[in-house]
Design a protein around this motif. Structure first.
Motif, PDB file in Angstrom:
ATOM      1  N   MET A   1       5.541  -3.022  -8.241  1.00  0.00           N
ATOM      2  CA  MET A   1       5.530  -4.196  -9.099  1.00  0.00           C
ATOM      3  C   MET A   1       5.700  -5.477  -8.290  1.00  0.00           C
ATOM      4  SD  MET A   1       4.917  -3.132 -12.121  1.00  0.00           S
ATOM      5  CE  MET A   1       3.890  -1.950 -11.275  1.00  0.00           C
ATOM      6  N   ARG A   2       6.496  -5.398  -7.228  1.00  0.00           N
ATOM      7  CA  ARG A   2       6.635  -6.574  -6.355  1.00  0.00           C
ATOM      8  C   ARG A   2       5.293  -6.946  -5.747  1.00  0.00           C
ATOM      9  NH1 ARG A   2      11.290  -3.727  -4.569  1.00  0.00           N
ATOM     10  NH2 ARG A   2      10.220  -3.139  -2.636  1.00  0.00           N
ATOM     11  N   THR A   3       4.549  -5.949  -5.304  1.00  0.00           N
ATOM     12  CA  THR A   3       3.263  -6.208  -4.661  1.00  0.00           C
ATOM     13  C   THR A   3       2.248  -6.772  -5.645  1.00  0.00           C
ATOM     14  OG1 THR A   3       3.665  -4.431  -3.078  1.00  0.00           O
ATOM     15  CG2 THR A   3       1.384  -5.149  -3.352  1.00  0.00           C
ATOM     16  N   LEU A   4       2.147  -6.176  -6.821  1.00  0.00           N
ATOM     17  CA  LEU A   4       1.155  -6.619  -7.801  1.00  0.00           C
ATOM     18  C   LEU A   4       1.551  -7.914  -8.493  1.00  0.00           C
ATOM     19  CD1 LEU A   4       0.052  -3.251  -9.453  1.00  0.00           C
ATOM     20  CD2 LEU A   4      -0.984  -4.481  -7.546  1.00  0.00           C
ATOM     21  N   SER A   5       2.776  -8.369  -8.295  1.00  0.00           N
ATOM     22  CA  SER A   5       3.191  -9.657  -8.867  1.00  0.00           C
ATOM     23  C   SER A   5       2.570 -10.828  -8.096  1.00  0.00           C
ATOM     24  CB  SER A   5       4.724  -9.787  -8.858  1.00  0.00           C
ATOM     25  OG  SER A   5       5.304  -8.924  -9.813  1.00  0.00           O
ATOM     26  N   LYS A   6       2.065 -10.556  -6.890  1.00  0.00           N
ATOM     27  CA  LYS A   6       1.453 -11.608  -6.081  1.00  0.00           C
ATOM     28  C   LYS A   6      -0.031 -11.724  -6.422  1.00  0.00           C
ATOM     29  CE  LYS A   6       2.565  -9.487  -2.349  1.00  0.00           C
ATOM     30  NZ  LYS A   6       2.716  -9.095  -0.914  1.00  0.00           N
ATOM     31  N   PRO A   7      -0.518 -12.895  -6.844  1.00  0.00           N
ATOM     32  CA  PRO A   7      -1.962 -13.080  -7.068  1.00  0.00           C
ATOM     33  C   PRO A   7      -2.705 -12.986  -5.741  1.00  0.00           C
ATOM     34  CG  PRO A   7      -0.681 -14.810  -8.155  1.00  0.00           C
ATOM     35  CD  PRO A   7       0.250 -14.105  -7.208  1.00  0.00           C
ATOM     36  N   SER A   8      -3.400 -11.885  -5.513  1.00  0.00           N
ATOM     37  CA  SER A   8      -4.033 -11.651  -4.218  1.00  0.00           C
ATOM     38  C   SER A   8      -5.509 -11.294  -4.315  1.00  0.00           C
ATOM     39  CB  SER A   8      -3.298 -10.526  -3.477  1.00  0.00           C
ATOM     40  OG  SER A   8      -3.368  -9.313  -4.210  1.00  0.00           O
ATOM     41  N   ARG A   9      -6.022 -11.095  -5.527  1.00  0.00           N
ATOM     42  CA  ARG A   9      -7.434 -10.759  -5.698  1.00  0.00           C
ATOM     43  C   ARG A   9      -8.185 -12.025  -6.101  1.00  0.00           C
ATOM     44  NH1 ARG A   9      -7.650  -7.044  -2.596  1.00  0.00           N
ATOM     45  NH2 ARG A   9      -5.715  -8.039  -1.970  1.00  0.00           N
ATOM     46  N   THR A  10      -9.032 -12.540  -5.230  1.00  0.00           N
ATOM     47  CA  THR A  10      -9.739 -13.795  -5.470  1.00  0.00           C
ATOM     48  C   THR A  10     -11.145 -13.522  -5.989  1.00  0.00           C
ATOM     49  OG1 THR A  10      -8.487 -14.838  -3.676  1.00  0.00           O
ATOM     50  CG2 THR A  10     -10.469 -15.978  -4.434  1.00  0.00           C
ATOM     51  N   ASP A  11     -11.515 -14.191  -7.098  1.00  0.00           N
ATOM     52  CA  ASP A  11     -12.855 -13.989  -7.657  1.00  0.00           C
ATOM     53  C   ASP A  11     -13.854 -14.953  -7.011  1.00  0.00           C
ATOM     54  OD1 ASP A  11     -12.486 -16.484  -8.855  1.00  0.00           O
ATOM     55  OD2 ASP A  11     -11.992 -15.656 -10.819  1.00  0.00           O
ATOM     56  N   GLU A  12     -15.090 -14.903  -7.492  1.00  0.00           N
ATOM     57  CA  GLU A  12     -16.152 -15.708  -6.872  1.00  0.00           C
ATOM     58  C   GLU A  12     -15.973 -17.204  -7.097  1.00  0.00           C
ATOM     59  OE1 GLU A  12     -18.071 -13.945 -10.695  1.00  0.00           O
ATOM     60  OE2 GLU A  12     -16.378 -13.541  -9.346  1.00  0.00           O
ATOM     61  N   PHE A  13     -15.037 -17.552  -7.991  1.00  0.00           N
ATOM     62  CA  PHE A  13     -14.791 -18.967  -8.268  1.00  0.00           C
ATOM     63  C   PHE A  13     -13.552 -19.491  -7.536  1.00  0.00           C
ATOM     64  CE2 PHE A  13     -16.741 -16.920 -11.986  1.00  0.00           C
ATOM     65  CZ  PHE A  13     -17.948 -17.601 -12.015  1.00  0.00           C
TER      66      PHE A  13
ATOM     67  N   LEU B   1      -2.829  -3.908   2.627  1.00  0.00           N
ATOM     68  CA  LEU B   1      -2.734  -4.032   1.173  1.00  0.00           C
ATOM     69  C   LEU B   1      -1.743  -5.112   0.736  1.00  0.00           C
ATOM     70  CD1 LEU B   1      -2.756  -0.252   0.159  1.00  0.00           C
ATOM     71  CD2 LEU B   1      -4.607  -1.900  -0.150  1.00  0.00           C
ATOM     72  N   GLY B   2      -0.998  -5.670   1.683  1.00  0.00           N
ATOM     73  CA  GLY B   2      -0.001  -6.680   1.330  1.00  0.00           C
ATOM     74  C   GLY B   2       1.162  -6.112   0.547  1.00  0.00           C
ATOM     75  N   ILE B   3       1.537  -4.875   0.825  1.00  0.00           N
ATOM     76  CA  ILE B   3       2.621  -4.222   0.096  1.00  0.00           C
ATOM     77  C   ILE B   3       3.960  -4.815   0.515  1.00  0.00           C
ATOM     78  CG2 ILE B   3       3.858  -2.030  -0.193  1.00  0.00           C
ATOM     79  CD1 ILE B   3       1.142  -0.649  -0.103  1.00  0.00           C
ATOM     80  N   THR B   4       4.775  -5.139  -0.478  1.00  0.00           N
ATOM     81  CA  THR B   4       6.067  -5.769  -0.247  1.00  0.00           C
ATOM     82  C   THR B   4       7.182  -4.741  -0.386  1.00  0.00           C
ATOM     83  OG1 THR B   4       5.235  -7.851  -1.159  1.00  0.00           O
ATOM     84  CG2 THR B   4       7.620  -7.626  -0.956  1.00  0.00           C
ATOM     85  N   LEU B   5       7.868  -4.468   0.727  1.00  0.00           N
ATOM     86  CA  LEU B   5       9.016  -3.563   0.717  1.00  0.00           C
ATOM     87  C   LEU B   5      10.286  -4.366   0.968  1.00  0.00           C
ATOM     88  CD1 LEU B   5       7.736  -0.537   2.866  1.00  0.00           C
ATOM     89  CD2 LEU B   5       7.546  -0.882   0.401  1.00  0.00           C
ATOM     90  N   ASN B   6      11.407  -3.883   0.423  1.00  0.00           N
ATOM     91  CA  ASN B   6      12.679  -4.522   0.735  1.00  0.00           C
ATOM     92  C   ASN B   6      13.208  -3.976   2.065  1.00  0.00           C
ATOM     93  OD1 ASN B   6      13.997  -2.035   0.208  1.00  0.00           O
ATOM     94  ND2 ASN B   6      14.290  -2.559  -1.952  1.00  0.00           N
ATOM     95  N   ASP B   7      14.336  -4.500   2.512  1.00  0.00           N
ATOM     96  CA  ASP B   7      14.860  -4.127   3.828  1.00  0.00           C
ATOM     97  C   ASP B   7      15.157  -2.635   3.928  1.00  0.00           C
ATOM     98  OD1 ASP B   7      14.647  -6.741   4.610  1.00  0.00           O
ATOM     99  OD2 ASP B   7      16.765  -7.232   4.276  1.00  0.00           O
ATOM    100  N   GLU B   8      15.754  -2.075   2.873  1.00  0.00           N
ATOM    101  CA  GLU B   8      16.083  -0.648   2.901  1.00  0.00           C
ATOM    102  C   GLU B   8      14.826   0.205   2.981  1.00  0.00           C
ATOM    103  OE1 GLU B   8      18.338   2.762   0.168  1.00  0.00           O
ATOM    104  OE2 GLU B   8      18.441   0.644  -0.401  1.00  0.00           O
ATOM    105  N   GLU B   9      13.797  -0.163   2.214  1.00  0.00           N
ATOM    106  CA  GLU B   9      12.543   0.596   2.233  1.00  0.00           C
ATOM    107  C   GLU B   9      11.857   0.481   3.596  1.00  0.00           C
ATOM    108  OE1 GLU B   9      11.662  -0.013  -2.557  1.00  0.00           O
ATOM    109  OE2 GLU B   9      10.891  -1.425  -1.072  1.00  0.00           O
TER     110      GLU B   9
END
Length: 274
Positions: free
Chosen positions: A1-13, A99-107
């Motif tokens: 959920m942390r990873t998908l909370s970041k707007p990272s998919r850019t469309d043609e516009f 993939l820009g996956i966001t892990l916390n320090d423990e992970e």
């Protein structure tokens, strides 16, 4: 959920989205998380990876020997094949960065302590992962979603009955949602999709629960399947995991934790001799 909370998919516009149906980013993130959690849970898998016996493949085509149908699976765990075609060197760690996956320090510490899982040409498939999402227009999208998921386990086991077929479905329970397909262009007024919730999510979850499941090779269905319900408006606000009904509750066979435990147990019993 942390990873998908970041707007990272850019469309043609040039507009960035958290989720875009034309992208497989969400599927790859889910599969990466499943493999990471499975590596943390299954000692035998860790030993196989450390010994150089098990690798992974991405978008691997599997062909059903019985029905002669084929399907690309998001991610597979496998032995190494003899394909001499050059592939871009990739590890689970490098895939996390891509993939820009966001892990916390423990992970991050846990990932660093794991043996390095690398990509290789696919030989024998041990486990095949398929991840799908239903974010909007639930009832309209449901027949296709069900058919795609149902064909996955059939293709996996039609190719190799001993392989573990694992499925993951993310269902959106937000009352409103910004669909990239309904908001094409620049300088336009945003068009929101409205959902009757929790009814729409409940109908989807109930249908996914009807997917075939199996307890041993020779039967038909998924070896493990998880349903995760989220709140996602796709407007840049953080995603949230829903922990109450209609989401599978703790101990439910469709909960994420139950899926990981089942995969770890099945792997440990089915592939102890590789």
């Amino acid at each position: 959920m942390r990873t998908l909370s970041k707007p990272s998919r850019t469309d043609e516009f040039g507009r960035a989205w958290q989720y875009h149906s034309r992208s497989d980013h969400h599927s790859k993130v889910a599969c990466w998380g499943i493999v990471f959690d499975l590596m943390r849970t299954c000692p035998l898998l860790r030993r196989h990876v450390e010994a150089g016996s098990v690798f992974f493949g991405i978008n691997h085509e599997m062909r059903d020997f019985v029905q002669d149908r084929k399907k690309n699976l998001d991610l597979v765990l496998c032995t190494a094949g003899r394909d001499e075609r050059k592939k871009k060197p990739l590890s689970l760690d490098a895939m996390m960065v891509d993939l820009g996956i966001t892990l916390n320090d423990e992970e991050m510490r846990e990932l660093a302590a794991l043996p390095s899982l690398s990509r290789a040409p696919v030989g024998s498939v041990l486990m095949a992962l398929e991840a799908k999402a239903c974010m909007t227009a639930h009832q309209k999208a449901l027949p296709r979603l069900y058919d795609e998921l149902n064909s996955s386990h059939a293709t996996v086991h039609g190719s190799n009955d001993q392989a573990i077929a694992a499925g993951f479905a993310m269902v959106n329970m937000a009352n409103e949602y910004l669909s990239p397909d309904r908001n094409k262009g620049t300088g336009i007024e945003l068009r929101w999709s409205r959902h009757v919730q929790p009814r729409s999510a409940q109908i989807t979850v109930d249908k996914l629960r009807q997917l075939p499941k199996r307890s041993r090779p020779g039967e038909v269905g998924y070896d493990a399947f998880a349903i995760v319900v989220v709140q996602c408006k796709n407007d840049g606000s953080p995603l949230e995991v829903v922990t109450e009904s209609p989401a599978p509750l703790s101990g439910d066979i469709f909960s994420y934790a139950s899926m990981i435990d089942r995969l770890a147990h099945t792997y440990a019993t089915r592939f102890k001799d590789i």
